[in-house]
Write an enzyme that holds these catalytic residues in place. Structure first.
Site, short mmCIF file in Angstrom:
data_model
loop_
_atom_site.label_atom_id
_atom_site.label_comp_id
_atom_site.label_asym_id
_atom_site.label_seq_id
_atom_site.Cartn_x
_atom_site.Cartn_y
_atom_site.Cartn_z
CE LYS A 64 40.93 28.34 43.30
NZ LYS A 64 40.97 27.83 41.91
CB SER A 139 37.63 25.88 41.82
OG SER A 139 38.85 26.34 41.28
CB SER A 163 39.15 27.34 38.38
OG SER A 163 38.54 26.08 38.49
#
Lengths: 471, 95
Positions: A64, A139, A163
């Site tokens: 990420k 997210s 997330s």
């Protein structure tokens, strides 16, 4: 030439075995992923950038874009970090590299990991592999969608209020938010430091456990970390004999849980009983009504402090201005998108003179109650179970202009995050053709129990992680 | 408690954000809605409940005071939008 492997189905464990037996070379394996990326990422937009050359001859991995990678641009999905190239690796990046894993690229995220859909990314949203008109969750939607679409065998995400778990649920794969303090955050772009954790996303519980074993443990560079009290055990057992699973009424009957989600979770709990688990009701009376409000005071307050560092002076984008103050204020207004600004404003308000006790101080006390009620429930049960997300993946745009509707996507993941507890989301069925996630919550450092239960259920459920349109 | 335009301007100053006029307008409404929603924490009587700042209750994690090599200066300055010698260059504090 046809690809040597089908990355849609290949697990990280299988990939490691192919490499071990020299049935495929590290370069061929990476090439297979880049072919899949070329074929499908134009539609899905999981990656913000790929790394064609990378060290490591092991299984490839995606990270990420909140995780600092030396020499590879890291933006946290924000314009304010456009062009920022870290001069050091985050500890988790260093650990996966030390284990031989090679970097495929950096995955999309809501700006500063603030959001539940990736629609807050300054670089455009990612899309759900099951239905590209829908969000992948957030997210960490880029990491979750990449794993489901075979664009990476596994990935790392970050989780503050859901997330990792929520995108895994919406994309139909396995995500672990580890115990607070079990994985280093050194070098990870900070959002809310009393909540942030790094964790794995993969197609199977065993892959998640393996990746967790690579990243977990004490790091002198993050003083909140601890050594694991016991080594990670890769789950093998198909039985749940002797396991006590608590079903918190409030988290299973909350307003807004879709009937299809409720049914899939209920069927899975019946399956757990058939596998030998003892399933009983319990209660977390304040966690649903007060969890979300508590979180949306604490997380923005901490974010307003963490994001104070972005001033355009030492790194990142800088706006023009005739004085130092003007440069800083304009850099921040032009560099941050709507959601970080909203949270900075909310957090600054909650911490400001005259409001501190009523909002932030009160929320910190509510957090104590939420921790205590989880502790009581986990004295009677080994694990707690509920849906990960109240809904399946929702259409892009549906909640983008309604902050409170977007915040509600994390209703069921937030309480255990506030309590610092580990949570595992596994796919447990479909509702309207879209994946449903089951969330298992354990005591602090109870990851091995989560892996055992998740693996046994995964075997019994036989969920196919490949989206129907690609079978 | 309603949030006024002046509240938003005050908080924006504290947060070092030069909001546009549109943003001030929109945030005044949005913050009012959000603060109303999260404000229900006030319903609870929490007299005597200790606050939690950290979910594992750690205090004062001490390490040995051992010097380590710092980041090289060229790395420190590598991402700077503007620098001169070993300094970050910025406009004057106030014009």
């Amino acid at each position: 030439m046809a690809p040597v492997v089908d990355t849609l189905r290949l697990t990280a464990e299988q990939a490691a075995a192919l490499l071990e037996r020299r049935e495929i070379s590290p370069a061929e394996l990476r090439e297979a992923y880049f072919e899949a990326i070329a074929e499908r990422d134009g539609e899905l937009h999981c990656y913000l950038r790929t790394t064609e050359t990378a060290e490591g001859d092991g299984v490839p991995i995606a990270l990420k874009d909140v995780i600092s990678t030396k020499g590879v641009e890291t933006t946290a999905g924000s314009r304010i970090l456009a062009g920022y190239v870290p001069v050091f690796d985050a500890t988790v990046a260093a650990r996966v590299k030390a284990a031989g894993l090679s970097l495929l690229g950096k995955t999309n995220t809501d700006e500063f990991a603030m959001g539940s859909s990736t629609e807050n990314s300054a670089y455009g949203p990612s899309r759900n592999p099951w239905d590209p008109t829908r969000v992948p969750g957030g997210s960490g939607g880029g990491s979750a969608a990449a794993v489901t679409a075979g664009l990476a065998p596994w990935a790392l995400g970050s989780d503050t209020g859901g997330s990792i778990k929520q995108p895994s649920a919406l994309c139909g794969n396995v995500g672990l938010r580890p115990t607070y303090g079990s994985v280093s955050r050194y070098g990870v772009v900070a959002f809310a430091s009393s909540l942030d954790q790094i964790g794995p996303v993969a197609k199977t519980v065993r892959d998640v456990a393996l990746l967790y074993s690579i990243i977990a443990g004490r790091d002198p560079l993050d003083s909140t970390t601890a050594e694991l009290p016991e080594p990670v055990r890769l789950p093998e057992d198909d039985s749940l004999a002797g396991l006590r699973i608590g079903v918190p009424t409030e988290l299973n009957e909350a307003e807004g849980i879709e009937p299809g989600v409720r049914d899939a979770v209920r069927r899975t709990l019946e399956l757990a009983e058939e596998l030998g688990a003892e399933v009983g009701e319990c209660s977390l009376p304040r966690s649903v009504r007060y969890g979300l409000p508590c979180y949306y005071l604490i997380a923005p307050a901490e974010a307003s402090s963490n994001l104070a560092r972005y001033d355009g002076i030492r790194y990142g984008a800088r706006a023009e201005g005739s004085s130092y103050q003007e440069v800083v204020e304009r850099t921040r207004d032009e560099g941050f998108g709507d959601e970080p600004k909203r949270r900075i404003m909310l957090g600054t308000y909650a911490l400001s003179a005259g409001y501190y006790d009523a909002y932030y101080g009160q929320a910190q006390k509510v957090r104590t109650l939420i921790i205590e009620e989880h502790r009581e429930a986990l004295e009677r049960f080994d694990l707690l179970a509920c849906p990960t997300s109240p809904t399946v993946a929702f259409p892009l745009g549906e909640r983008a202009d309604d902050p409170l509707a977007m915040y509600a996507a994390d209703l069921l993941t937030i309480p255990s995050c506030l309590a610092g507890l580990p949570g595992l989301s596994i796919p447990c069925g479909l509702s309207d053709g879209l994946p449903v996630g089951l969330q298992l919550i354990g005591p602090q450092f109870g990851e091995n129990t989560l892996f055992r239960a998740g693996h046994a259920l995964e075997q019994a459920l036989g969920f196919d992680t490949v989206p129907e349109r690609w079978r | 408690m309603p949030i006024s335009r002046d509240d938003v301007l005050h908080v924006a100053r504290l947060a070092r954000l030069a909001l546009t006029e549109d943003e001030v307008e929109r945030l005044t409404h949005e913050l009012a809605d959000i603060v109303e929603a999260v404000g229900i924490v006030a319903e609870l009587d929490l007299e005597g409940v200790p606050p939690t700042s950290h979910p594992r209750g750690l205090v004062n994690v001490m390490d040995d005071d051992e010097p380590r090599p710092p980041l090289p200066l060229e790395d420190v300055l590598a991402n700077a939008p503007d620098h001169e010698g070993n300094l970050f260059r910025v406009p004057a504090w106030r014009q």
